[in-house]
Scaffold this motif. Sequence first.
Motif, PDB file in Angstrom:
ATOM      1  N   SER A 115     -45.194  -4.341  18.916  1.00  0.00           N
ATOM      2  CA  SER A 115     -45.898  -3.778  20.067  1.00  0.00           C
ATOM      3  C   SER A 115     -47.290  -3.285  19.708  1.00  0.00           C
ATOM      4  CB  SER A 115     -45.085  -2.626  20.662  1.00  0.00           C
ATOM      5  OG  SER A 115     -45.039  -1.532  19.766  1.00  0.00           O
ATOM      6  N   LYS A 116     -48.117  -3.152  20.738  1.00  0.00           N
ATOM      7  CA  LYS A 116     -49.492  -2.685  20.528  1.00  0.00           C
ATOM      8  C   LYS A 116     -49.526  -1.259  19.992  1.00  0.00           C
ATOM      9  CE  LYS A 116     -51.776  -5.455  24.105  1.00  0.00           C
ATOM     10  NZ  LYS A 116     -52.605  -5.378  25.336  1.00  0.00           N
ATOM     11  N   ILE A 117     -48.636  -0.410  20.489  1.00  0.00           N
ATOM     12  CA  ILE A 117     -48.660   0.994  20.059  1.00  0.00           C
ATOM     13  C   ILE A 117     -48.319   1.103  18.568  1.00  0.00           C
ATOM     14  CG2 ILE A 117     -46.246   1.529  20.681  1.00  0.00           C
ATOM     15  CD1 ILE A 117     -47.263   4.267  21.631  1.00  0.00           C
ATOM     16  N   ALA A 118     -47.389   0.252  18.102  1.00  0.00           N
ATOM     17  CA  ALA A 118     -47.048   0.256  16.679  1.00  0.00           C
ATOM     18  C   ALA A 118     -48.194  -0.299  15.847  1.00  0.00           C
ATOM     19  CB  ALA A 118     -45.778  -0.561  16.442  1.00  0.00           C
ATOM     20  N   LEU A 119     -48.835  -1.340  16.349  1.00  0.00           N
ATOM     21  CA  LEU A 119     -49.958  -1.942  15.630  1.00  0.00           C
ATOM     22  C   LEU A 119     -51.117  -0.959  15.491  1.00  0.00           C
ATOM     23  CD1 LEU A 119     -50.009  -5.479  17.318  1.00  0.00           C
ATOM     24  CD2 LEU A 119     -49.297  -4.974  14.968  1.00  0.00           C
ATOM     25  N   LEU A 120     -51.475  -0.306  16.617  1.00  0.00           N
ATOM     26  CA  LEU A 120     -52.609   0.612  16.555  1.00  0.00           C
ATOM     27  C   LEU A 120     -52.281   1.857  15.746  1.00  0.00           C
ATOM     28  CD1 LEU A 120     -55.477   1.186  17.217  1.00  0.00           C
ATOM     29  CD2 LEU A 120     -54.804   2.047  19.465  1.00  0.00           C
ATOM     30  N   LEU A 121     -51.026   2.300  15.771  1.00  0.00           N
ATOM     31  CA  LEU A 121     -50.648   3.429  14.918  1.00  0.00           C
ATOM     32  C   LEU A 121     -50.789   3.048  13.445  1.00  0.00           C
ATOM     33  CD1 LEU A 121     -49.604   6.275  14.549  1.00  0.00           C
ATOM     34  CD2 LEU A 121     -47.262   5.376  14.628  1.00  0.00           C
ATOM     35  N   ALA A 122     -50.413   1.818  13.100  1.00  0.00           N
ATOM     36  CA  ALA A 122     -50.573   1.352  11.720  1.00  0.00           C
ATOM     37  C   ALA A 122     -52.049   1.405  11.314  1.00  0.00           C
ATOM     38  CB  ALA A 122     -50.020  -0.061  11.568  1.00  0.00           C
ATOM     39  N   LEU A 123     -52.925   0.941  12.207  1.00  0.00           N
ATOM     40  CA  LEU A 123     -54.359   0.939  11.906  1.00  0.00           C
ATOM     41  C   LEU A 123     -54.919   2.349  11.865  1.00  0.00           C
ATOM     42  CD1 LEU A 123     -55.707  -2.045  14.078  1.00  0.00           C
ATOM     43  CD2 LEU A 123     -54.551  -2.088  11.876  1.00  0.00           C
ATOM     44  N   SER A 124     -54.585   3.145  12.880  1.00  0.00           N
ATOM     45  CA  SER A 124     -55.153   4.490  12.972  1.00  0.00           C
ATOM     46  C   SER A 124     -54.615   5.402  11.874  1.00  0.00           C
ATOM     47  CB  SER A 124     -54.849   5.091  14.352  1.00  0.00           C
ATOM     48  OG  SER A 124     -55.544   6.297  14.536  1.00  0.00           O
ATOM     49  N   GLY A 125     -53.306   5.338  11.646  1.00  0.00           N
ATOM     50  CA  GLY A 125     -52.710   6.170  10.596  1.00  0.00           C
ATOM     51  C   GLY A 125     -53.213   5.779   9.218  1.00  0.00           C
ATOM     52  N   GLN A 149     -64.369  15.423  -6.183  1.00  0.00           N
ATOM     53  CA  GLN A 149     -63.298  16.424  -6.197  1.00  0.00           C
ATOM     54  C   GLN A 149     -62.500  16.405  -4.888  1.00  0.00           C
ATOM     55  OE1 GLN A 149     -66.164  19.712  -7.392  1.00  0.00           O
ATOM     56  NE2 GLN A 149     -64.391  20.347  -8.587  1.00  0.00           N
ATOM     57  N   VAL A 150     -63.223  16.335  -3.774  1.00  0.00           N
ATOM     58  CA  VAL A 150     -62.551  16.335  -2.464  1.00  0.00           C
ATOM     59  C   VAL A 150     -61.817  15.018  -2.249  1.00  0.00           C
ATOM     60  CG1 VAL A 150     -62.870  16.633   0.025  1.00  0.00           C
ATOM     61  CG2 VAL A 150     -64.310  17.906  -1.571  1.00  0.00           C
ATOM     62  N   MET A 151     -62.387  13.920  -2.697  1.00  0.00           N
ATOM     63  CA  MET A 151     -61.709  12.629  -2.584  1.00  0.00           C
ATOM     64  C   MET A 151     -60.390  12.643  -3.356  1.00  0.00           C
ATOM     65  SD  MET A 151     -65.058  10.124  -2.981  1.00  0.00           S
ATOM     66  CE  MET A 151     -64.109   8.617  -3.186  1.00  0.00           C
ATOM     67  N   MET A 152     -60.401  13.153  -4.578  1.00  0.00           N
ATOM     68  CA  MET A 152     -59.187  13.215  -5.395  1.00  0.00           C
ATOM     69  C   MET A 152     -58.155  14.170  -4.790  1.00  0.00           C
ATOM     70  SD  MET A 152     -60.691  13.159  -9.295  1.00  0.00           S
ATOM     71  CE  MET A 152     -59.058  13.251 -10.027  1.00  0.00           C
ATOM     72  N   ALA A 153     -58.641  15.262  -4.215  1.00  0.00           N
ATOM     73  CA  ALA A 153     -57.718  16.236  -3.613  1.00  0.00           C
ATOM     74  C   ALA A 153     -56.973  15.647  -2.425  1.00  0.00           C
ATOM     75  CB  ALA A 153     -58.492  17.488  -3.181  1.00  0.00           C
ATOM     76  N   GLY A 154     -57.559  14.659  -1.791  1.00  0.00           N
ATOM     77  CA  GLY A 154     -56.916  14.044  -0.635  1.00  0.00           C
ATOM     78  C   GLY A 154     -55.939  12.942  -0.970  1.00  0.00           C
ATOM     79  N   PHE A 155     -55.827  12.579  -2.253  1.00  0.00           N
ATOM     80  CA  PHE A 155     -55.036  11.394  -2.601  1.00  0.00           C
ATOM     81  C   PHE A 155     -53.545  11.555  -2.281  1.00  0.00           C
ATOM     82  CE2 PHE A 155     -52.586   8.753  -5.551  1.00  0.00           C
ATOM     83  CZ  PHE A 155     -53.071   7.504  -5.196  1.00  0.00           C
ATOM     84  N   ILE A 156     -52.928  12.641  -2.744  1.00  0.00           N
ATOM     85  CA  ILE A 156     -51.487  12.827  -2.502  1.00  0.00           C
ATOM     86  C   ILE A 156     -51.194  12.969  -1.006  1.00  0.00           C
ATOM     87  CG2 ILE A 156     -49.500  14.349  -2.906  1.00  0.00           C
ATOM     88  CD1 ILE A 156     -50.606  14.875  -5.703  1.00  0.00           C
ATOM     89  N   PRO A 157     -51.928  13.811  -0.258  1.00  0.00           N
ATOM     90  CA  PRO A 157     -51.710  13.841   1.194  1.00  0.00           C
ATOM     91  C   PRO A 157     -51.889  12.469   1.837  1.00  0.00           C
ATOM     92  CG  PRO A 157     -53.016  15.737   0.528  1.00  0.00           C
ATOM     93  CD  PRO A 157     -52.900  14.854  -0.681  1.00  0.00           C
ATOM     94  N   ALA A 158     -52.840  11.667   1.346  1.00  0.00           N
ATOM     95  CA  ALA A 158     -53.075  10.340   1.914  1.00  0.00           C
ATOM     96  C   ALA A 158     -51.873   9.423   1.706  1.00  0.00           C
ATOM     97  CB  ALA A 158     -54.327   9.718   1.300  1.00  0.00           C
ATOM     98  N   VAL A 159     -51.254   9.509   0.532  1.00  0.00           N
ATOM     99  CA  VAL A 159     -50.057   8.693   0.258  1.00  0.00           C
ATOM    100  C   VAL A 159     -48.942   9.055   1.234  1.00  0.00           C
ATOM    101  CG1 VAL A 159     -48.239   8.223  -1.420  1.00  0.00           C
ATOM    102  CG2 VAL A 159     -50.630   8.310  -2.165  1.00  0.00           C
ATOM    103  N   PHE A 160     -48.741  10.347   1.464  1.00  0.00           N
ATOM    104  CA  PHE A 160     -47.736  10.783   2.437  1.00  0.00           C
ATOM    105  C   PHE A 160     -48.111  10.319   3.843  1.00  0.00           C
ATOM    106  CE2 PHE A 160     -46.294  13.511  -0.959  1.00  0.00           C
ATOM    107  CZ  PHE A 160     -44.954  13.741  -0.678  1.00  0.00           C
ATOM    108  N   GLY A 161     -49.403  10.382   4.164  1.00  0.00           N
ATOM    109  CA  GLY A 161     -49.850   9.922   5.479  1.00  0.00           C
ATOM    110  C   GLY A 161     -49.561   8.449   5.685  1.00  0.00           C
ATOM    111  N   LEU A 162     -49.816   7.637   4.651  1.00  0.00           N
ATOM    112  CA  LEU A 162     -49.529   6.206   4.733  1.00  0.00           C
ATOM    113  C   LEU A 162     -48.035   5.964   4.922  1.00  0.00           C
ATOM    114  CD1 LEU A 162     -50.476   3.238   4.426  1.00  0.00           C
ATOM    115  CD2 LEU A 162     -50.072   3.481   1.960  1.00  0.00           C
TER     116      LEU A 162
END
Length: 432
Positions: free
Chosen positions: A139-149, A176-189
């Motif tokens: 579905s479109k909602i799943a596709l756009l969530l994949a892209l947006s998330g 420093q800020v880029m590295m700090a976001g890495f673990i949260p980003a993995v969880f977000g993905l």
Amino acid sequence: MDGLTISWIGALAGLALAIILILRKLNPVYALFLGAIVGALIGGANLDETIKVLISGTQSVMGTVLRVLAAGVLAGVMMESGAAETIAKAIVKKFGGGKAILALALATMIITAVGVFIPVAVLIVAPIALSVGNKMGISKIALLLALSGGGKAGNIISPNPNTIAAANGFNLELSQVMMAGFIPAVFGLAVTVLVASLLKKKGIMVTDEEAMNQETEDASKHPPLKTAIVAPLVAVVLLMLNPIGAILGIGFLESFKVDAMFILPIAGIIGMLAMGKASKILDYSASGLNKMTATVLILLGAGGIAGLISNSDLSTQVVSIIDSAGISGTFLAPIAGILMAAATASTSTGVILATGSFGEAILNMGTAPLAAAAMVHTGATVIDSLPQGNYFHVSAGSMYMTIKQRMGLVPYEAIVGGTMTVVSTLLYGFLL
């Protein structure tokens, strides 16, 4: 500003007016400036003091503006050369149709992480998503969530304006800020893939006509993958030399302190040379600058209203409410990011407002600068895709969705942003 404290009522009134004007389709820059002016006057400032408030606010964002303009070279190279699309297609092809949602989310995450704006990243990957969605019955909602998330996850580890703003707001290095976001980003993905997989049969499907409309330019004009990744690879390596040196105790790496304002354009130029596009340097840099212009103007507008809020006692009032409610002061950082990004429907503008308005109060409550930057930054991804912002409409158009259909995605996007915020708050606010 010495001797001037604007009433918190004026600050809230100015912010509310700016939001209303943005919703009424006034240019966001003018809306933010007008909100700052009216708010300062309501809050007790005279005309001369109001001008000083706006000037002090816009001056506070000039460091961010310089770095954003410099990032335009890398962004222009990645977008105009076709390098970003090459990377996206390679990722989707590698994973195949069976892992389509993961492939689409990861592709958008990586494209955003290497310096492409999230709306542009979604536009780049959307044609691929519509074609895959039509074939696989997603579905479109799943596709756009994949892209947006995926884009949100990539955005918090990118050299994009929001990350630059978070670093500049707390006097930190961009890496420093880029590295700090890495673990949260993995969880977000991970949450993006999980929730999108649950939604893949829900809502409107991609029609054959919509899938057929996604013919893109001749792929033979795009660079091969081995040269397409040079620019982002150089940028990441150069940005990470200093923190890696500090972690490993390597002196000469630790002493490598080159600002992102130099690194990002250099990486873009090296990438151009690797792709054999040296003759396009003027075209690509001009395109990148044009794409950054709107962001820079909004940052200036955000600086104006940040000047209003930072010269008011609003942060004092918020801190008092938190204290009286018995809530840990650590939560001020993510709350500030969430509220300011929701108000402006923009991650970067939200970070500017949160750091400029509440930065001092956050640090005064005992939060370390890096922790504050990480929590404000992730907080700004929770509800930043509202209708008063351009991302809402750009992403809706990319998937042929109506306003109502696009609004249905906002709660799921908030789950992704909320997950990254919770992880960041637990990690940097309480564990480290």
